[in-house]
Write a protein that holds these residues in place. Structure first.
Motif, PDB file in Angstrom:
ATOM      1  N   GLN A  45      27.055  39.214  39.435  1.00 43.52           N
ATOM      2  CA  GLN A  45      27.871  38.016  39.248  1.00 43.52           C
ATOM      3  C   GLN A  45      28.606  38.067  37.900  1.00 43.52           C
ATOM      4  OE1 GLN A  45      25.739  34.280  38.697  1.00 43.52           O
ATOM      5  NE2 GLN A  45      27.289  33.213  39.917  1.00 43.52           N
ATOM      6  N   THR A  46      27.907  38.477  36.857  1.00 40.39           N
ATOM      7  CA  THR A  46      28.518  38.594  35.531  1.00 40.39           C
ATOM      8  C   THR A  46      29.628  39.638  35.540  1.00 40.39           C
ATOM      9  OG1 THR A  46      26.455  37.926  34.478  1.00 40.39           O
ATOM     10  CG2 THR A  46      28.047  39.107  33.099  1.00 40.39           C
ATOM     11  N   GLU A  47      29.366  40.772  36.192  1.00 38.96           N
ATOM     12  CA  GLU A  47      30.391  41.815  36.266  1.00 38.96           C
ATOM     13  C   GLU A  47      31.602  41.331  37.047  1.00 38.96           C
ATOM     14  OE1 GLU A  47      31.102  46.446  37.632  1.00 38.96           O
ATOM     15  OE2 GLU A  47      29.123  45.567  37.907  1.00 38.96           O
ATOM     16  N   SER A  48      31.370  40.611  38.133  1.00 40.14           N
ATOM     17  CA  SER A  48      32.470  40.077  38.930  1.00 40.14           C
ATOM     18  C   SER A  48      33.347  39.150  38.095  1.00 40.14           C
ATOM     19  CB  SER A  48      31.911  39.328  40.150  1.00 40.14           C
ATOM     20  OG  SER A  48      32.952  38.718  40.878  1.00 40.14           O
ATOM     21  N   LEU A  49      32.726  38.254  37.353  1.00 40.77           N
ATOM     22  CA  LEU A  49      33.488  37.332  36.503  1.00 40.77           C
ATOM     23  C   LEU A  49      34.250  38.085  35.414  1.00 40.77           C
ATOM     24  CD1 LEU A  49      30.844  34.477  36.141  1.00 40.77           C
ATOM     25  CD2 LEU A  49      32.974  34.403  37.460  1.00 40.77           C
ATOM     26  N   SER A  50      33.592  39.056  34.807  1.00 39.11           N
ATOM     27  CA  SER A  50      34.210  39.839  33.744  1.00 39.11           C
ATOM     28  C   SER A  50      35.421  40.618  34.268  1.00 39.11           C
ATOM     29  CB  SER A  50      33.182  40.805  33.158  1.00 39.11           C
ATOM     30  OG  SER A  50      33.792  41.693  32.263  1.00 39.11           O
ATOM     31  N   LYS A  51      35.275  41.248  35.425  1.00 41.48           N
ATOM     32  CA  LYS A  51      36.380  42.023  36.000  1.00 41.48           C
ATOM     33  C   LYS A  51      37.508  41.111  36.457  1.00 41.48           C
ATOM     34  CE  LYS A  51      34.643  46.017  35.276  1.00 41.48           C
ATOM     35  NZ  LYS A  51      35.257  46.941  34.323  1.00 41.48           N
ATOM     36  N   ASN A  52      37.177  39.899  36.879  1.00 44.88           N
ATOM     37  CA  ASN A  52      38.212  38.944  37.272  1.00 44.88           C
ATOM     38  C   ASN A  52      39.051  38.544  36.058  1.00 44.88           C
ATOM     39  OD1 ASN A  52      39.465  37.317  39.320  1.00 44.88           O
ATOM     40  ND2 ASN A  52      38.564  35.551  38.293  1.00 44.88           N
ATOM     41  N   VAL A  53      38.385  38.294  34.930  1.00 40.33           N
ATOM     42  CA  VAL A  53      39.102  37.958  33.694  1.00 40.33           C
ATOM     43  C   VAL A  53      39.954  39.147  33.253  1.00 40.33           C
ATOM     44  CG1 VAL A  53      38.798  37.446  31.231  1.00 40.33           C
ATOM     45  CG2 VAL A  53      37.446  36.220  32.941  1.00 40.33           C
ATOM     46  N   GLN A  54      39.379  40.352  33.330  1.00 40.14           N
ATOM     47  CA  GLN A  54      40.119  41.557  32.927  1.00 40.14           C
ATOM     48  C   GLN A  54      41.364  41.735  33.792  1.00 40.14           C
ATOM     49  OE1 GLN A  54      37.900  45.208  33.336  1.00 40.14           O
ATOM     50  NE2 GLN A  54      39.448  46.421  32.285  1.00 40.14           N
ATOM     51  N   ALA A  55      41.229  41.579  35.114  1.00 35.85           N
ATOM     52  CA  ALA A  55      42.376  41.718  36.010  1.00 35.85           C
ATOM     53  C   ALA A  55      43.436  40.658  35.698  1.00 35.85           C
ATOM     54  CB  ALA A  55      41.932  41.614  37.466  1.00 35.85           C
ATOM     55  N   SER A  56      43.013  39.421  35.459  1.00 39.51           N
ATOM     56  CA  SER A  56      43.960  38.348  35.126  1.00 39.51           C
ATOM     57  C   SER A  56      44.712  38.656  33.837  1.00 39.51           C
ATOM     58  CB  SER A  56      43.226  37.018  34.986  1.00 39.51           C
ATOM     59  OG  SER A  56      42.681  36.621  36.210  1.00 39.51           O
ATOM     60  N   ASN A  57      43.988  39.142  32.834  1.00 39.10           N
ATOM     61  CA  ASN A  57      44.633  39.496  31.567  1.00 39.10           C
ATOM     62  C   ASN A  57      45.635  40.630  31.753  1.00 39.10           C
ATOM     63  OD1 ASN A  57      43.205  37.562  30.164  1.00 39.10           O
ATOM     64  ND2 ASN A  57      41.658  38.989  29.401  1.00 39.10           N
ATOM     65  N   LEU A  58      45.260  41.636  32.534  1.00 30.86           N
ATOM     66  CA  LEU A  58      46.170  42.765  32.769  1.00 30.86           C
ATOM     67  C   LEU A  58      47.411  42.322  33.533  1.00 30.86           C
ATOM     68  CD1 LEU A  58      43.509  45.496  33.551  1.00 30.86           C
ATOM     69  CD2 LEU A  58      45.170  45.563  31.669  1.00 30.86           C
ATOM     70  N   TRP A  59      47.244  41.447  34.523  1.00 31.72           N
ATOM     71  CA  TRP A  59      48.418  40.953  35.259  1.00 31.72           C
ATOM     72  C   TRP A  59      49.303  40.097  34.357  1.00 31.72           C
ATOM     73  CZ3 TRP A  59      50.146  43.615  38.901  1.00 31.72           C
ATOM     74  CH2 TRP A  59      49.338  44.167  39.896  1.00 31.72           C
ATOM     75  N   ALA A  60      48.713  39.335  33.446  1.00 29.33           N
ATOM     76  CA  ALA A  60      49.510  38.534  32.503  1.00 29.33           C
ATOM     77  C   ALA A  60      50.311  39.455  31.577  1.00 29.33           C
ATOM     78  CB  ALA A  60      48.601  37.615  31.693  1.00 29.33           C
ATOM     79  N   PHE A  61      49.667  40.529  31.105  1.00 27.30           N
ATOM     80  CA  PHE A  61      50.353  41.510  30.259  1.00 27.30           C
ATOM     81  C   PHE A  61      51.468  42.179  31.056  1.00 27.30           C
ATOM     82  CE2 PHE A  61      49.511  45.353  27.202  1.00 27.30           C
ATOM     83  CZ  PHE A  61      50.671  45.043  26.503  1.00 27.30           C
TER      84      PHE A  61
END
Length: 196
Positions: A45-61
């Motif tokens: 669950q923690t990894e899922s949340l972390s990867k979701n934030v990472q993907a969102s940040n990369l798409w924003a960039f």
């Protein structure tokens, strides 16, 4: 009470005591498996949340770079129009250099393999982070289902001690096996069975 009846009663109590020890062992094993599946579930669950934030940040960039690239391409096109319409020969080389610089910048924004920050590289990184997020989410769902099986198994095994109904212990054992199978699926083949 006769001696024979006393011996039968003692044998029955000893048999019940032995059964209760086996049930207690089953409960302990279930509790161990529950702890493991809960720990794996929280980690997933923690990894899922972390990867979701990472993907969102990369798409924003990615979006920011795309906007910058669009602005630079627009400036380059405007510069080409200005260059085509200018009659000042001294200004033409300056405008030409500026148009070329803008074109190079736009190309760099699109692909920058050395830094990994071009829109092409950012999109690949974001897709990879989304894949890892989906993988972790699938694992999480398996571990949650396994935890539920282990919890129900503990309840049924406990009820066996109280009621003396051995059928509940057998169902508890089957839930243990089911929980182990679902845990294994979560660890090694989280997409084999779609759970969410």
């Amino acid at each position: 009470m006769s001696a024979h009846e006393s011996m039968e009663h003692a044998e029955h109590a000893e048999h019940a005591s032995g059964s209760n020890k086996k049930i207690a062992l089953l409960i302990a094993v279930l509790a161990l498996f529950l702890a493991i599946s809960e720990t794996l579930g929280k980690g997933a669950q923690t990894e899922s949340l972390s990867k979701n934030v990472q993907a969102s940040n990369l798409w924003a960039f990615f979006q920011a770079k795309t906007i910058r690239r669009t602005v630079v391409l627009t400036a380059s096109e405007q510069g080409k129009l200005t260059l085509a319409g200018t009659t000042d020969e001294a200004l033409k080389p300056v405008l030409q250099k500026q148009v070329e610089d803008w074109a190079k910048t736009a190309q760099r924004y699109r692909s920058e393999p050395e830094t990994g920050e071009g829109t092409e590289q950012l999109a690949e990184k974001a897709k990879h982070a989304e894949h890892e997020r989906d993988e972790a989410t699938a694992k999480y769902h398996h571990f949650e289902l396994a935890s539920a099986a282990f919890q129900i198994g503990i309840v049924l095994a406990s009820a066996t001690i109280i009621t003396g109904m051995l059928a509940l212990a057998y169902v508890s054992g089957m839930l243990t096996i089911a929980g182990l199978i679902v845990t294994a699926l979560g660890l090694w083949w989280p997409h084999l069975v779609h759970l969410h």
